[in-house]
Scaffold this motif. Structure first.
Motif, PDB file in Angstrom:
ATOM      1  N   VAL A 284       1.083  -1.176  -0.173  1.00  0.00           N
ATOM      2  CA  VAL A 284      -0.035  -0.017   0.153  1.00  0.00           C
ATOM      3  C   VAL A 284       0.893   1.219  -0.174  1.00  0.00           C
ATOM      4  O   VAL A 284       1.873   1.306   0.890  1.00  0.00           O
ATOM      5  N   VAL A 285       0.797   2.173  -1.116  1.00  0.00           N
ATOM      6  CA  VAL A 285       1.454   3.547  -0.958  1.00  0.00           C
ATOM      7  C   VAL A 285       0.319   4.748  -1.072  1.00  0.00           C
ATOM      8  O   VAL A 285      -0.587   4.471  -1.524  1.00  0.00           O
ATOM      9  N   ARG A 286       0.419   5.508  -0.076  1.00  0.00           N
ATOM     10  CA  ARG A 286      -0.407   6.729   0.064  1.00  0.00           C
ATOM     11  C   ARG A 286       0.313   7.829  -0.631  1.00  0.00           C
ATOM     12  O   ARG A 286       1.349   8.170  -0.304  1.00  0.00           O
ATOM     13  N   ILE A 287      -0.493   8.552  -1.379  1.00  0.00           N
ATOM     14  CA  ILE A 287      -0.131   9.780  -1.960  1.00  0.00           C
ATOM     15  C   ILE A 287      -1.133  10.866  -1.632  1.00  0.00           C
ATOM     16  O   ILE A 287      -2.317  10.718  -1.752  1.00  0.00           O
ATOM     17  N   ALA A 288      -0.627  11.987  -1.024  1.00  0.00           N
ATOM     18  CA  ALA A 288      -1.397  13.109  -0.579  1.00  0.00           C
ATOM     19  C   ALA A 288      -1.385  14.184  -1.724  1.00  0.00           C
ATOM     20  O   ALA A 288      -0.490  14.249  -2.653  1.00  0.00           O
ATOM     21  N   ASP A 289      -1.982  15.273  -1.373  1.00  0.00           N
ATOM     22  CA  ASP A 289      -1.758  16.278  -2.271  1.00  0.00           C
ATOM     23  C   ASP A 289      -0.544  16.902  -2.384  1.00  0.00           C
ATOM     24  O   ASP A 289      -0.089  17.135  -3.467  1.00  0.00           O
ATOM     25  N   ALA A 290       0.032  17.188  -1.414  1.00  0.00           N
ATOM     26  CA  ALA A 290       1.607  17.698  -1.414  1.00  0.00           C
ATOM     27  C   ALA A 290       2.401  16.878  -2.273  1.00  0.00           C
ATOM     28  O   ALA A 290       3.481  17.227  -2.569  1.00  0.00           O
ATOM     29  N   ASP A 291       2.231  15.614  -2.264  1.00  0.00           N
ATOM     30  CA  ASP A 291       3.053  14.371  -2.972  1.00  0.00           C
ATOM     31  C   ASP A 291       3.088  14.699  -4.428  1.00  0.00           C
ATOM     32  O   ASP A 291       4.101  14.005  -5.119  1.00  0.00           O
ATOM     33  N   VAL A 292       2.016  15.299  -4.932  1.00  0.00           N
ATOM     34  CA  VAL A 292       2.163  15.519  -6.532  1.00  0.00           C
ATOM     35  C   VAL A 292       2.615  16.736  -7.010  1.00  0.00           C
ATOM     36  O   VAL A 292       2.427  17.126  -8.191  1.00  0.00           O
ATOM     37  N   GLY A 293       2.994  17.664  -5.923  1.00  0.00           N
ATOM     38  CA  GLY A 293       3.896  18.763  -6.071  1.00  0.00           C
ATOM     39  C   GLY A 293       5.373  18.466  -6.071  1.00  0.00           C
ATOM     40  O   GLY A 293       5.878  17.696  -6.621  1.00  0.00           O
ATOM     41  N   PRO A 294       6.018  19.653  -5.439  1.00  0.00           N
ATOM     42  CA  PRO A 294       7.550  19.601  -5.442  1.00  0.00           C
ATOM     43  C   PRO A 294       8.070  18.255  -4.676  1.00  0.00           C
ATOM     44  O   PRO A 294       9.127  17.843  -4.896  1.00  0.00           O
ATOM     45  N   ARG A 295       7.136  17.593  -3.957  1.00  0.00           N
ATOM     46  CA  ARG A 295       7.444  16.485  -3.127  1.00  0.00           C
ATOM     47  C   ARG A 295       7.294  15.133  -4.174  1.00  0.00           C
ATOM     48  O   ARG A 295       7.570  14.225  -3.330  1.00  0.00           O
ATOM     49  N   TRP A 296       7.118  15.311  -5.167  1.00  0.00           N
ATOM     50  CA  TRP A 296       6.795  14.042  -6.047  1.00  0.00           C
ATOM     51  C   TRP A 296       7.885  13.134  -6.098  1.00  0.00           C
ATOM     52  O   TRP A 296       7.866  11.868  -6.087  1.00  0.00           O
ATOM     53  N   PRO A 297       9.233  13.661  -6.069  1.00  0.00           N
ATOM     54  CA  PRO A 297      10.221  12.582  -6.145  1.00  0.00           C
ATOM     55  C   PRO A 297      10.269  11.647  -5.132  1.00  0.00           C
ATOM     56  O   PRO A 297      10.655  10.498  -5.254  1.00  0.00           O
ATOM     57  N   ASP A 298      10.138  12.026  -3.761  1.00  0.00           N
ATOM     58  CA  ASP A 298      10.043  11.214  -2.686  1.00  0.00           C
ATOM     59  C   ASP A 298       8.774  10.309  -2.991  1.00  0.00           C
ATOM     60  O   ASP A 298       8.987   9.201  -2.712  1.00  0.00           O
ATOM     61  N   ALA A 299       7.699  10.672  -3.316  1.00  0.00           N
ATOM     62  CA  ALA A 299       6.534   9.700  -3.772  1.00  0.00           C
ATOM     63  C   ALA A 299       6.829   8.793  -4.665  1.00  0.00           C
ATOM     64  O   ALA A 299       6.595   7.603  -4.453  1.00  0.00           O
ATOM     65  N   GLU A 300       7.243   9.135  -5.630  1.00  0.00           N
ATOM     66  CA  GLU A 300       7.777   8.278  -6.972  1.00  0.00           C
ATOM     67  C   GLU A 300       8.901   7.281  -6.279  1.00  0.00           C
ATOM     68  O   GLU A 300       8.573   6.093  -6.649  1.00  0.00           O
ATOM     69  N   ALA A 301       9.819   7.625  -5.712  1.00  0.00           N
ATOM     70  CA  ALA A 301      10.835   6.691  -4.946  1.00  0.00           C
ATOM     71  C   ALA A 301      10.025   5.644  -4.074  1.00  0.00           C
ATOM     72  O   ALA A 301      10.310   4.457  -4.151  1.00  0.00           O
ATOM     73  N   ASP A 302       8.991   6.057  -3.164  1.00  0.00           N
ATOM     74  CA  ASP A 302       8.261   5.233  -2.409  1.00  0.00           C
ATOM     75  C   ASP A 302       7.544   4.218  -3.442  1.00  0.00           C
ATOM     76  O   ASP A 302       7.303   2.914  -3.034  1.00  0.00           O
TER      77      ASP A 302
END
Length: 330
Positions: A284-302
């Motif tokens: 399970v991977v959770r993606i929040a609003d902030a993750d599709v902005g500047p924090r996307w590299p971290d979310a993509e790595a997860d």
């Protein structure tokens, strides 16, 4: 207000013209007096609204509608229709409020201080009448909007329209085909190809586009996970080969939950739901609003780490994609 004038105003969300006032017996001096004392408000030359009606409209978030209607009435172009982002807002689609009111006219171009009329072909079946408004149909609106706006914004609007069943994919394809030789047509075509009515929020659309942009596998949307004959969860996105679920967490899910649940109840249900998925060896991977902005590299790595994990050797669950998303209501 005279009953004749009140009846005229009610047909236009509270707006009335100087001609309406004169028909009800108000002369020019009285009209000027009503405006000077603040009982009436002049929105445009010859277009008025009672101060109480204006205050009520602003309180209810309908000022944009009044401004659009005032422009439409003032221009008095029978062949013109509100279009582009203006029509999208009036159709209730999630687009930013446009800086100017846009209209489409098959025979005329005009630019004013707060509006722009563009001369563009407009077939009869591309125009809808919604209350006092004459505006482009949802499909034509979405394609025109996509021809000039960023791709992500265009796809968000299309996904929302598909989810709300304001359009079907074939209508979008037809509208894009008609606009094939117009400026921005290729942009609109790309948006139509990417649109998917199973996305249940702008966040899900933006997250899906981020995943596509990262070159990751295309996930299935709105997938039912069942175990022992019972529904465990409906996940927002599903990577079948890796048995990984993606959940898009909008803050509103917790601050303004639907179906009468409290925020605490939502948090508890989300935790229990995720526990049940993980117990079935589902990532399970959770993606929040902030993750599709500047924090996307971290979310993509997860997400990449989750997709790289070994899939369960034996599946104790079954999956079934839903044909369409579910609109969230209170």
């Amino acid at each position: 207000m005279h009953p004749l004038l009140r009846a005229a105003a009610e047909r236009r969300l509270g707006l009335f013209t100087a001609a309406d006032a004169r028909r009800a017996g108000y002369g020019h001096p009285e009209i000027r007096s009503m405006c000077a004392t603040g009982r009436w408000v002049r929105l445009r030359r010859g277009i008025y609204v009672a101060a109480d009606d204006l205050a009520r409209a602003e309180q209810q978030g309908r000022r944009f509608q009044l401004d659009c209607l005032a422009v439409l009435v003032a221009l008095d172009r029978p062949g013109a229709a509100l279009g582009h982002g203006t029509a999208a807002r009036l159709w209730g689609l999630p687009v930013p409020r446009p800086p100017t009111i846009s209209l489409v006219d098959p025979a005329h171009t005009r630019t004013g201080r707060d509006h722009r009329m563009t001369q563009t072909p407009l077939a009869d079946d591309e125009v809808a009448v919604r209350g006092p408004f004459r505006l482009t149909t949802p499909a034509r609106t979405l394609v025109d909007h996509a021809r000039s706006e960023p791709l992500e914004e265009a796809v968000v609007a299309m996904d929302a329209a598909l989810l709300a069943e304001r359009v079907v994919p074939e209508q979008l394809r037809t509208a894009a085909s008609r606009a094939a030789r117009w400026p921005g047509a290729r942009r609109a075509e790309r948006a139509v190809v990417l649109a998917d009515g199973r996305a249940e929020s702008p966040l899900e659309t933006r997250g899906r586009l981020r995943i596509a942009g990262a070159g990751l596998p295309v996930p299935e949307l709105q997938v039912e996970i069942r175990a022992e004959g019972r529904l465990v969860a409906v996940v927002d996105a599903w990577f079948d080969d890796a048995a990984v679920a993606v959940e898009f967490d909008r803050q509103v899910k917790y601050t303004d939950p639907w179906r009468g649940r409290s925020p605490e109840r939502v948090l508890w249900e989300e935790k229990r739901r995720e526990d049940r998925l993980r117990a079935l060896d589902i990532g399970v991977v959770r993606i929040a609003d902030a993750d599709v902005g500047p924090r996307w590299p971290d979310a993509e790595a997860d997400l990449r780490r989750a997709l790289a994990r070994p899939a369960p050797l034996r599946r104790r669950f079954s999956t079934l994609p839903r044909a369409r998303g579910q609109a969230r209501t209170g």
